[in-house]
Design an enzyme around this catalytic site. Structure first.
Site, mmCIF file in Angstrom:
data_model
loop_
_atom_site.group_PDB
_atom_site.id
_atom_site.type_symbol
_atom_site.label_atom_id
_atom_site.label_comp_id
_atom_site.label_asym_id
_atom_site.label_seq_id
_atom_site.Cartn_x
_atom_site.Cartn_y
_atom_site.Cartn_z
ATOM 1 N N HIS A 284 8.900 -5.428 -10.244
ATOM 2 C CA HIS A 284 8.605 -6.803 -10.609
ATOM 3 C C HIS A 284 9.815 -7.542 -11.160
ATOM 4 O O HIS A 284 9.687 -8.281 -12.135
ATOM 5 C CB HIS A 284 7.474 -6.847 -11.643
ATOM 6 C CG HIS A 284 6.168 -6.342 -11.128
ATOM 7 N ND1 HIS A 284 5.091 -6.061 -11.942
ATOM 8 C CD2 HIS A 284 5.750 -6.087 -9.862
ATOM 9 C CE1 HIS A 284 4.076 -5.648 -11.212
ATOM 10 N NE2 HIS A 284 4.454 -5.634 -9.942
HETATM 11 C C1 FAD Z 1 6.788 -2.198 -3.579
HETATM 12 C C2 FAD Z 1 6.299 -3.413 -4.358
HETATM 13 C C3 FAD Z 1 5.017 -3.394 -4.936
HETATM 14 C C4 FAD Z 1 4.567 -4.515 -5.649
HETATM 15 N N1 FAD Z 1 3.262 -4.533 -6.073
HETATM 16 C C5 FAD Z 1 2.761 -5.698 -6.592
HETATM 17 C C6 FAD Z 1 1.355 -5.825 -6.850
HETATM 18 O O1 FAD Z 1 0.540 -4.911 -6.568
HETATM 19 N N2 FAD Z 1 0.923 -6.999 -7.383
HETATM 20 C C7 FAD Z 1 1.779 -8.033 -7.680
HETATM 21 O O2 FAD Z 1 1.323 -9.048 -8.208
HETATM 22 N N3 FAD Z 1 3.108 -7.924 -7.434
HETATM 23 C C8 FAD Z 1 3.606 -6.812 -6.859
HETATM 24 N N4 FAD Z 1 4.939 -6.740 -6.529
HETATM 25 C C9 FAD Z 1 5.815 -7.868 -6.876
HETATM 26 C C10 FAD Z 1 5.616 -9.113 -6.020
HETATM 27 O O3 FAD Z 1 5.202 -8.779 -4.685
HETATM 28 C C11 FAD Z 1 6.939 -9.891 -5.986
HETATM 29 O O4 FAD Z 1 7.321 -10.170 -7.313
HETATM 30 C C12 FAD Z 1 6.794 -11.211 -5.233
HETATM 31 O O5 FAD Z 1 6.333 -10.989 -3.908
HETATM 32 C C13 FAD Z 1 8.153 -11.919 -5.204
HETATM 33 O O6 FAD Z 1 7.973 -13.189 -4.625
HETATM 34 P P1 FAD Z 1 9.242 -14.112 -4.315
HETATM 35 O O7 FAD Z 1 8.746 -15.269 -3.534
HETATM 36 O O8 FAD Z 1 9.981 -14.374 -5.564
HETATM 37 O O9 FAD Z 1 10.201 -13.200 -3.412
HETATM 38 P P2 FAD Z 1 9.888 -12.424 -2.045
HETATM 39 O O10 FAD Z 1 8.409 -12.358 -1.784
HETATM 40 O O11 FAD Z 1 10.620 -11.133 -2.131
HETATM 41 O O12 FAD Z 1 10.469 -13.377 -0.938
HETATM 42 C C14 FAD Z 1 11.831 -13.576 -0.725
HETATM 43 C C15 FAD Z 1 12.012 -13.782 0.775
HETATM 44 O O13 FAD Z 1 13.290 -14.328 1.015
HETATM 45 C C16 FAD Z 1 13.898 -13.665 2.103
HETATM 46 N N5 FAD Z 1 15.342 -13.794 1.929
HETATM 47 C C17 FAD Z 1 16.108 -13.260 0.941
HETATM 48 N N6 FAD Z 1 17.392 -13.632 1.114
HETATM 49 C C18 FAD Z 1 17.430 -14.416 2.213
HETATM 50 C C19 FAD Z 1 18.467 -15.101 2.891
HETATM 51 N N7 FAD Z 1 19.714 -15.056 2.444
HETATM 52 N N8 FAD Z 1 18.176 -15.816 4.011
HETATM 53 C C20 FAD Z 1 16.894 -15.893 4.475
HETATM 54 N N9 FAD Z 1 15.864 -15.249 3.858
HETATM 55 C C21 FAD Z 1 16.122 -14.536 2.746
HETATM 56 C C22 FAD Z 1 13.401 -12.237 1.996
HETATM 57 O O14 FAD Z 1 13.555 -11.540 3.214
HETATM 58 C C23 FAD Z 1 11.952 -12.469 1.569
HETATM 59 O O15 FAD Z 1 11.106 -12.633 2.685
HETATM 60 C C24 FAD Z 1 5.422 -5.647 -5.820
HETATM 61 C C25 FAD Z 1 6.690 -5.660 -5.253
HETATM 62 C C26 FAD Z 1 7.129 -4.572 -4.501
HETATM 63 C C27 FAD Z 1 8.487 -4.628 -3.848
#
Ligand code: FAD
Length: 519
Positions: free
Chosen positions: A452
């Site tokens: 997280h």
């Molecule tokens: C294994 C795992 C289990 C988890 N379990 C839970 C759970 O059960 N419940 C919960 O609430 N949370 C959980 N989490 C945490 C939660 O899923 C994340 O905190 C959340 O999805 C992050 O959202 P975000 O939009 O910040 O980033 P992300 O969802 O990671 O999105 C970022 C996106 O940007 C893209 N990206 C990055 N850099 C670039 C670039 N330079 N150019 C183009 N695209 C790019 C990536 O490929 C990705 O698709 C878990 C996370 C993981 C990894």
């Protein structure tokens, strides 16, 4: 008949998003990253038919495997994962010592839907009703949940008998069984998850598939952004302005311009038996619908918690399984666990029935860093989580371990003849079992987070040198650039962050709409 079928798939709200290879030279908005927040932003901004929106995502689309909730662990270390690793820990506060090279894996989704495609789907929230479509009637009809949103939330249609023992055991310890996404957080419950008819409901499925035919939204996959292009300031505002991005697709660098804004939403950094698989495929039920293996969730108060009892300091994830449950095939790999540790602690349990509670620190004081390694945008950053630099974090977690051990002694678990694993962690045998020094040593060896990380572009006032974005999520010192994802959290939320980050996507979109006069 064939024509009817063709039409149906074209308008099916669950048909896959279209990958547009030939993008235009300019859009009103460019959204970088189609993860938990980015998918929401792309959807909400393209609700205005007069705006054009380009979503650039470094990864590809989801797979059939990523749809299966209990196979979440198999996505780590695959092409859908960025495969980050922590740097080795400092000598004065060691961690991840049971892992190869003393390094923990930090999985992050590299796929449309981002980490919502890799996560365990546990849904924790308080008031983020706009996105929610809760399909458990006893929850949906309460004031804390809603129906009709894009994001499906429900309990897994399958659970082991131990899930109920977990909740009942919690009651024996004096905790209430409650909807911990409701009025109060402290208590025990069967996990609620972002699943739909037994399959994962990623943000790509929830927010992008239903709008795949919108003419004003283009999604370009396998497109990794490497640079934000800055232009001359406008005459009335001396700050440099984000005017587009450079990205790489199919080995070729391309540029695309943004008329209004660039929005960064890039994030803060197999099968069981055939019968189980067939049950899942035909009936959308069975053990494969389990939320990444997690069946129960609880929030508990250690002796260090706020005395009101309303601000729990430890969360439990309960799973009717453990590191050995797949015979050492995948879990030990995604943990990067040393062979010596697996062979001593877990291999002897291969035939045993096991359960696990992961005690998780809700309000850690220790903070870490994500730093650029060099100027090459393809280089992975250096990740220094600095776990356990505050002794309070260690002490609170040890109390969490003790509450979990007490749960094993409850009647609910004693029905199953539950007993703790007494094998001592290699590297910690010099400490007597179940003493504080033993547990501290065990924590510093088997350091486990549930992935997280947040807060790498924190929101805060301009005078705070550590703040990156203002309260409207605009990057300080420049114009035309916002960050809308988990990285803007000034402090980590006390619970799983996917729901809150989807909320950030909703709120961020509303702020952008307001600022451009579309409300
Ligand atoms: C294994 C795992 C289990 C988890 N379990 C839970 C759970 O059960 N419940 C919960 O609430 N949370 C959980 N989490 C945490 C939660 O899923 C994340 O905190 C959340 O999805 C992050 O959202 P975000 O939009 O910040 O980033 P992300 O969802 O990671 O999105 C970022 C996106 O940007 C893209 N990206 C990055 N850099 C670039 C670039 N330079 N150019 C183009 N695209 C790019 C990536 O490929 C990705 O698709 C878990 C996370 C993981 C990894």
């Amino acid at each position: 008949m064939a024509l009817t079928f063709f039409r149906y798939s074209a308008v099916d709200p669950e048909s896959r998003p279209i990958d547009v290879k030939q993008v235009r030279s300019e859009y009103d908005f460019i959204v970088v990253g189609g993860g938990s927040a980015g998918a929401v932003v792309a959807n909400r901004l393209s609700e205005n038919p007069s705006w054009t929106v380009l979503l650039l995502e470094a990864g590809g689309d989801e797979t059939e495997i990523s749809d299966v909730p209990s196979l979440a662990g198999y996505l780590q270390l695959s092409d859908l994962d960025w495969k980050y690793k922590t740097a080795p820990s400092p000598e004065e506060s060691p961690y991840c010592l049971a892992m190869n090279g003393d390094r923990c894996f930090w999985p992050r989704g590299k796929v449309l839907g981002g980490s919502s495609v890799l996560n365990a789907m546990i849904y924790i929230l308080h008031y983020f009703k706009k996105s929610e479509d809760n399909r458990n009637p006893y929850l949906a009809n309460t004031t804390y949940h809603s129906q009709g949103g894009y994001l499906t939330v429900q309990e897994s249609p399958w659970r082991s008998p131990l899930a109920l023992a977990f909740v009942k055991g919690g009651e024996e310890l004096g905790y209430e069984m409650r909807d911990i996404n409701g009025e109060k957080q402290t208590g025990f419950m069967i996990a609620q998850g972002t699943i739909r008819r037994g399959s994962r409901c990623s943000t790509a499925k929830a927010f992008l598939r239903p709008i795949r035919l919108r003419k004003n939204l283009h999604i370009s996959m396998y497109s990794q952004v490497t640079k934000i292009l800055m232009g001359r300031p406008k005459s009335d505002d001396p700050r440099p302005r984000a005017i587009g991005v450079r990205y790489m697709r199919d080995g070729v660098y391309r540029t695309v311009r943004a008329k209004k804004e660039v929005v960064l939403s890039a994030g803060a950094i197999k099968f069981q038996t055939v019968s189980v698989a067939m049950d899942y495929i035909i009936n959308e039920r069975g053990p494969l619908t389990s939320l990444g293996g997690v069946e129960g969730v609880a929030f508990v108060n250690t002796k260090y918690a706020d005395k009101s009892g309303l601000l729990p300091d430890i969360q439990f994830h309960f799973a009717p399984s453990s590191v050995n449950s797949d015979g050492g095939e995948q879990i030990r790999k995604v943990l990067n666990l040393r062979d010596a540790v697996y062979n001593t602690m877990y291999k002897p349990l291969v035939e045993a029935e096991t359960w696990t509670i992961l005690p998780l620190l809700l309000r850690p004081l220790s903070k870490g860093w994500v730093r650029l390694k060099n100027a090459n945008p393809m280089s992975y950053p250096i990740i220094e989580p600095n776990y356990f630099t505050h002794k309070e974090d260690v002490l609170t977690l040890i109390e969490g371990i003790r509450i979990a051990l007490n749960l094993s002694d409850t009647k609910a678990f004693q029905r199953f003849n539950s007993r703790p694993l007494l094998t001592q962690m290699p590297g910690c045998r010099k400490f007597p079992f179940d003493t504080d020094p033993y547990w501290e040593c065990a924590l510093r060896h088997f350091t486990f987070t549930i992935y997280h990380p947040v807060g790498t572009c924190k929101m805060g006032p301009a005078h705070d040198p550590t703040a990156v974005v203002d309260p409207r999520l605009r990057v300080h010192g420049v114009t035309g650039l916002r960050v809308v994802d988990g990285s803007i959290m000034p402090a980590i939320v006390s619970g799983n962050p996917n729901g809150p980050i989807i909320m950030i996507g909703e709120k961020g979109s509303d702020l952008i709409k307001e600022d451009w006069g579309y409300v």
